[in-house]
Scaffold this motif. Sequence first.
Motif, PDB file in Angstrom:
ATOM      1  N   LYS A 147     -22.927 -23.974 -23.024  1.00 12.35           N
ATOM      2  CA  LYS A 147     -24.101 -24.465 -23.753  1.00 12.35           C
ATOM      3  C   LYS A 147     -23.678 -25.314 -24.952  1.00 12.35           C
ATOM      4  O   LYS A 147     -24.247 -26.390 -25.209  1.00 12.35           O
ATOM      5  CB  LYS A 147     -24.953 -23.279 -24.196  1.00 12.35           C
ATOM      6  N   ALA A 148     -22.693 -24.830 -25.695  1.00 11.08           N
ATOM      7  CA  ALA A 148     -22.220 -25.578 -26.870  1.00 11.08           C
ATOM      8  C   ALA A 148     -21.662 -26.933 -26.479  1.00 11.08           C
ATOM      9  O   ALA A 148     -21.741 -27.903 -27.250  1.00 11.08           O
ATOM     10  CB  ALA A 148     -21.156 -24.761 -27.602  1.00 11.08           C
ATOM     11  N   ARG A 149     -21.127 -27.021 -25.269  1.00 12.39           N
ATOM     12  CA  ARG A 149     -20.539 -28.266 -24.795  1.00 12.39           C
ATOM     13  C   ARG A 149     -21.565 -29.180 -24.126  1.00 12.39           C
ATOM     14  O   ARG A 149     -21.260 -30.323 -23.776  1.00 12.39           O
ATOM     15  CB  ARG A 149     -19.405 -27.943 -23.812  1.00 12.39           C
ATOM     16  N   GLY A 150     -22.768 -28.660 -23.913  1.00 13.31           N
ATOM     17  CA  GLY A 150     -23.817 -29.459 -23.289  1.00 13.31           C
ATOM     18  C   GLY A 150     -23.826 -29.396 -21.775  1.00 13.31           C
ATOM     19  O   GLY A 150     -24.548 -30.154 -21.125  1.00 13.31           O
ATOM     20  N   SER A 151     -23.049 -28.469 -21.181  1.00  8.66           N
ATOM     21  CA  SER A 151     -22.998 -28.358 -19.722  1.00  8.66           C
ATOM     22  C   SER A 151     -24.206 -27.632 -19.158  1.00  8.66           C
ATOM     23  O   SER A 151     -24.507 -27.750 -17.964  1.00  8.66           O
ATOM     24  CB  SER A 151     -21.720 -27.631 -19.287  1.00  8.66           C
ATOM     25  N   GLY A 153     -28.458 -26.405 -20.435  1.00 10.43           N
ATOM     26  CA  GLY A 153     -29.489 -26.841 -21.376  1.00 10.43           C
ATOM     27  C   GLY A 153     -29.461 -26.097 -22.700  1.00 10.43           C
ATOM     28  O   GLY A 153     -29.129 -24.904 -22.766  1.00 10.43           O
ATOM     29  N   ALA A 154     -29.842 -26.800 -23.761  1.00 12.78           N
ATOM     30  CA  ALA A 154     -29.905 -26.201 -25.092  1.00 12.78           C
ATOM     31  C   ALA A 154     -30.969 -25.113 -25.169  1.00 12.78           C
ATOM     32  O   ALA A 154     -30.940 -24.278 -26.075  1.00 12.78           O
ATOM     33  CB  ALA A 154     -30.190 -27.290 -26.129  1.00 12.78           C
ATOM     34  N   ALA A 203     -28.793 -26.170 -15.988  1.00 11.06           N
ATOM     35  CA  ALA A 203     -28.270 -27.460 -16.445  1.00 11.06           C
ATOM     36  C   ALA A 203     -29.364 -28.459 -16.786  1.00 11.06           C
ATOM     37  O   ALA A 203     -29.087 -29.516 -17.355  1.00 11.06           O
ATOM     38  CB  ALA A 203     -27.349 -28.046 -15.368  1.00 11.06           C
ATOM     39  N   ARG A 205     -32.115 -30.516 -18.654  1.00 13.99           N
ATOM     40  CA  ARG A 205     -32.198 -30.849 -20.086  1.00 13.99           C
ATOM     41  C   ARG A 205     -33.376 -30.168 -20.758  1.00 13.99           C
ATOM     42  O   ARG A 205     -33.356 -29.900 -21.965  1.00 13.99           O
ATOM     43  CB  ARG A 205     -32.325 -32.366 -20.262  1.00 13.99           C
TER      44      ARG A 205
END
Length: 227
Positions: A147-151, A153-154, A203, A205
């Motif tokens: 999640k922190a890497r954006g792999s 969704g936030a 994943a 967005r």
Amino acid sequence: MAGLRQRQKLDRDRRIVEAAARLFREFGYEGVKIETIAEQAQVSVGTIYNYYESKGDVLVAVVSLEVNEVIAAGEGVLAAPPADAAQGVNALFGIYLRHSLHYLNKEMWRAAMSMSTLHPQSPLGRHYSGLDESLCRQVCLLLAKLKARGSIGAWVDVNLAGRILFNTMNMMFIDFVKDDAAGMEAVVDAVGGQTALIVSLLAAREAPVVSGLVSGPRAGPWPVMPS
């Protein structure tokens, strides 16, 4: 001197657990007596009972040895997760599954699961459940990194999503253990397919319109991972 006594104690414990693992695999859990474990481990029966209350506790110690090695191996995935989130989760699950029969066989797993189910509040049952929770927490930690890497969704609640992924894998592992004919690579592939489907949703967005992964009660006794 205290350090020497501690090393001797750990050595005796390791000998007991490794002897039990060999004997349980060869003769089955029910076919092995504490006396035989003591003989193979080169300790007295009394020494075994100083460490463990019952033969069931010895079996769960074998499970613990298995799980602790699995968690240690999984740290390598957490240290450098693959760029693809599904590959990362499946790399972790591949370690969990493929290592699961290193010390134990299916009959041993069934015995351990049965005892933990029949006596969930016993020390043995709580220890077994605690091992599952440790594995589940590692999955949550991996999702937090992804999640922190954006792999993923936030919007994803990594604790809840991690529990869903772990429980899915664990139920398929239980089915694998119940079926003596089931092969390891078949269950690894099956878990991979279900993991890929779930992670594809994570994943996104934006949160799906229908989702239990955004809010709701936190799962597990561990601290909440940072969002």
